[in-house]
Design a protein around this motif. Structure first.
Motif, PDB file in Angstrom:
ATOM      1  N   SER A 117       1.008  -1.423   0.215  1.00 20.02           N
ATOM      2  CA  SER A 117      -0.033  -0.115   0.306  1.00 20.02           C
ATOM      3  C   SER A 117       0.916   1.228   0.132  1.00 20.02           C
ATOM      4  CB  SER A 117      -0.738   0.194   0.966  1.00 20.02           C
ATOM      5  OG  SER A 117      -1.436  -1.602   0.639  1.00 20.02           O
ATOM      6  N   GLY A 118       0.461   2.487  -0.647  1.00 28.28           N
ATOM      7  CA  GLY A 118       0.798   3.511  -0.580  1.00 28.28           C
ATOM      8  C   GLY A 118       2.463   3.196  -1.910  1.00 28.28           C
ATOM      9  N   LYS A 127       3.957   3.736  -6.139  1.00 32.76           N
ATOM     10  CA  LYS A 127       2.893   4.476  -6.999  1.00 32.76           C
ATOM     11  C   LYS A 127       3.108   3.709  -8.590  1.00 32.76           C
ATOM     12  CE  LYS A 127       2.093   9.180  -5.326  1.00 32.76           C
ATOM     13  NZ  LYS A 127       1.997   9.798  -4.769  1.00 32.76           N
ATOM     14  N   ARG A 186      -2.165   5.850  -6.663  1.00 30.15           N
ATOM     15  CA  ARG A 186      -1.474   4.937  -5.192  1.00 30.15           C
ATOM     16  C   ARG A 186      -2.662   3.700  -5.425  1.00 30.15           C
ATOM     17  NH1 ARG A 186      -2.936   9.052  -2.945  1.00 30.15           N
ATOM     18  NH2 ARG A 186      -4.539   8.143  -1.601  1.00 30.15           N
ATOM     19  N   GLU A 226      -3.730   1.188  -2.889  1.00 27.18           N
ATOM     20  CA  GLU A 226      -4.257   1.386  -0.884  1.00 27.18           C
ATOM     21  C   GLU A 226      -4.604   0.164  -0.820  1.00 27.18           C
ATOM     22  OE1 GLU A 226      -5.941   4.597   0.229  1.00 27.18           O
ATOM     23  OE2 GLU A 226      -4.081   5.313  -0.780  1.00 27.18           O
ATOM     24  N   ASN A 273      -3.232   5.723   7.789  1.00 25.25           N
ATOM     25  CA  ASN A 273      -3.026   6.819   6.407  1.00 25.25           C
ATOM     26  C   ASN A 273      -2.287   7.604   6.614  1.00 25.25           C
ATOM     27  OD1 ASN A 273      -3.922   8.188   4.616  1.00 25.25           O
ATOM     28  ND2 ASN A 273      -6.135   8.413   4.791  1.00 25.25           N
ATOM     29  N   ASP A 306       0.076  10.508   5.672  1.00 22.18           N
ATOM     30  CA  ASP A 306      -0.158  11.736   5.399  1.00 22.18           C
ATOM     31  C   ASP A 306      -1.112  12.576   5.450  1.00 22.18           C
ATOM     32  OD1 ASP A 306       2.049  10.521   3.884  1.00 22.18           O
ATOM     33  OD2 ASP A 306       0.905  10.479   2.047  1.00 22.18           O
TER      34      ASP A 306
END
Length: 565
Positions: free
Chosen positions: A62-63, A65, A71, A73, A429, A431
């Protein structure tokens, strides 16, 4: 614990079945259960998954790109050397689905070719392929994500469909597959998990050509295979049974040894025309026994057969009679209803004019005298008040106010920084932690969606955020705004040693705890704790519906945090 998503675009469906007409001719390597585990499989498990197990799925997390745009998830499926993900297109700010497999996978080239061919079709009745790329030794296919759509599998869990819904399903799916076959495309894995109904009532097909390419399915008669698959869909929608002896897609199969039975013989009240249509599509090696109609071996023939049927209209809406209208005292008329028959009223005796009798005159003079006396008394009181105002005032000895009962004001501390607290090394999460103290309740930090709840342990001890107050301060209370209500959310407050602390909460000093079913949690400590860093720790989360970021499940989001001392 494996996160999950119930959005209706996971085309990597692995529900147990073999291709209908091509059962013997196309080995898929599928297991007999739907794979939802996002944890990486071991080499031994992957070897058992299928014939392409020598090439493992790309080890992405996850994360990550793709093309600096998509991206990843949430991993939905990891099977047979490929994996399927829910992702976010950061350029267009929308959710998408992604299939990944290594470039050296024996089916990588066929998957790319199938995805690009399906993308050129552009038929809105299919879940659209948005991109198909080979990059950095990885092949990935990006497709639409439809959060408002529901699988036919889920619809049939509550019972068979209405005749009008089955008619629409047959008409729209057969027309879509006929259009695809005219362009040289076939599905070959058309099952209840590949058919979706949107919130507007439209039926859509996912995985055209791509599903079969991912599993290496190839048959000699693709039109016949897809037509028989449509017949199986109609049979399941009419009876809530799978038209074969083996159970599949959450549906019970037919009794052993009885062969294929017409839907109207399996369940009472089935529409006769739809029952015969399902049998004509399903029995491709002979005609049905009821009307000796010829079988349908291609989607085009099925479209023509549906056009010859009388149109099935939707059921008439049922309206409940409104309660009888209650007339109020303001309504003087009798609009809309007959006037009631009333008996003739007696003549009304007109009273004499008021205060014209002898007693009335005496009363009138008495009232006048009282008014004169009242005016005189009022004038005297007014004059006395004016005289007191003009007199010099004597100094008064001030007494200090008794403030022993006043409570000290509780100050709200300013938060100078924050970071996600993930002692297990798996953040949710990271960010978006700043959204929890930016003063805007519409922004939030969210957790992932979990299968079990409300208690996250023992699979995950909790999720949370650590806040920096800038200096050591007394913390005795907290107010936490939440996005989801329900049963239930439990919040715990701890004093941490740093902003990037990895210390387990069990070794921290606990400030307080609170449990709520609403969107606000208030924590009150028995005594204030002096600390600079405070951990807000969620151990229980409610069940919430899916959205553009995650599917339905047990999850929570923090919108606003206020720490007080």
């Amino acid at each position: 614990m494996a996160d999950r998503s119930t959005a209706a675009v996971d085309v990597a469906d692995t529900s147990g079945e073999e291709p209908l007409t091509a059962k013997a001719g196309a080995s898929t390597g599928d297991g007999k259960s739907r794979e939802r585990d996002t944890a990486p499989q071991s080499t031994e498990e992957t070897d058992r998954a299928g014939s392409s197990a020598a090439v493992s799925a790309p080890e992405l997390h996850s994360g990550h790109k793709l093309a600096r745009r998509y991206r990843l998830e949430e991993c939905l499926t990891r099977l047979d050397g490929f994996s399927s993900w829910r992702a976010v297109d950061e350029k267009l700010r929308r959710a998408v689905g992604v299939h990944l497999l290594p470039a050296e996978h024996p089916r990588a080239r066929s998957v790319l070719a199938a995805a690009r061919s399906a993308a050129l079709l552009g038929d809105p009745r299919f879940v659209q392929v948005l991109d198909a790329v080979e990059e950095d030794e990885i092949v990935y296919v990006v497709h639409e994500w439809l959060p408002d759509a529901t699988e036919l599998t889920a619809l049939l869990a509550s019972g068979p469909l209405e005749a009008h819904d089955v008619y629409q399903l047959a008409q729209q799916i057969s027309q879509a597959m006929a259009a695809a076959h005219r362009e040289g495309l076939s599905h070959l894995r058309l099952n209840p998990g590949a058919v979706l109904r949107t919130s507007t009532g439209q039926w859509r097909v996912r995985g055209l050509a791509v599903n079969a390419a991912l599993r290496g399915i190839d048959v000699d008669s693709p039109q016949r295979t897809d037509t028989e698959a449509i017949g199986a869909l109609l049979y399941a929608a009419l009876t809530q049974r799978w038209p074969y002896e083996d159970d599949a897609y959450g549906l019970s199969g037919l009794p052993k040894g009885m062969g294929l039975i017409a839907p109207d013989q399996v369940r009472a009240g089935v529409h006769r025309g739809l029952s015969e249509l399902a049998m004509r599509a399903l029995v491709n090696d002979g005609s049905t026994a009821s009307r000796q109609e010829s079988p349908c071996t291609t989607p085009d023939e099925l479209v023509r057969a549906i056009a010859e049927m009388p149109r099935i209209r939707p059921p008439e809406p049922v309206f409940t009679a409104p309660p009888e209208y209650q007339r109020t005292s303001y309504q003087q008329g009798s609009y809309g209803r007959p006037a009631p028959h009333t008996a003739p009223t007696a003549p009304v005796v007109v009273p004499p004019p008021p205060l014209q009798t002898r007693t009335g005159k005496v009363l009138k003079w008495g009232v006048a005298a009282l008014l004169i006396a009242a005016l005189g008394l009022g004038s005297w009181q007014l004059a006395d008040a004016l005289m007191e105002r003009d007199a010099p005032k004597q100094p008064e000895t001030s007494q200090p106010a008794d403030t022993t009962d006043e409570k000290p004001k509780i100050a709200t501390h300013k938060i100078t920084g924050a970071a996600e607290y993930a002692p297990d090394g798996s953040p949710q999460n990271a960010d978006s932690v700043g959204n929890t103290y930016d003063g805007d309740s519409s922004t939030y930090w969210r957790s992932r969606s979990f299968v079990d709840g409300p208690r996250l342990a023992p699979y995950k001890q909790g999720v949370g955020i650590v806040y920096d107050l800038g200096a050591e301060k007394d913390v005795s209370a907290a107010s936490i705004g939440l996005r989801y209500a329900g049963d239930r959310t439990t919040v715990e407050l701890y004093a941490a040693d740093s902003l990037s602390s990895g210390t387990p909460v069990g070794s921290m000093k606990k400030i307080g705890t609170a449990t709520t079913q609403s969107t606000t949690a208030k924590v009150d400590a028995k005594e204030a704790v002096t600390t600079r860093y405070v951990v807000v720790w969620l151990t229980h989360v409610p069940q919430a519906p899916g959205d553009q970021y995650s599917g339905s499940g047990y999850k929570q989001a923090i919108t606003d945090v206020k720490l007080r001392g």
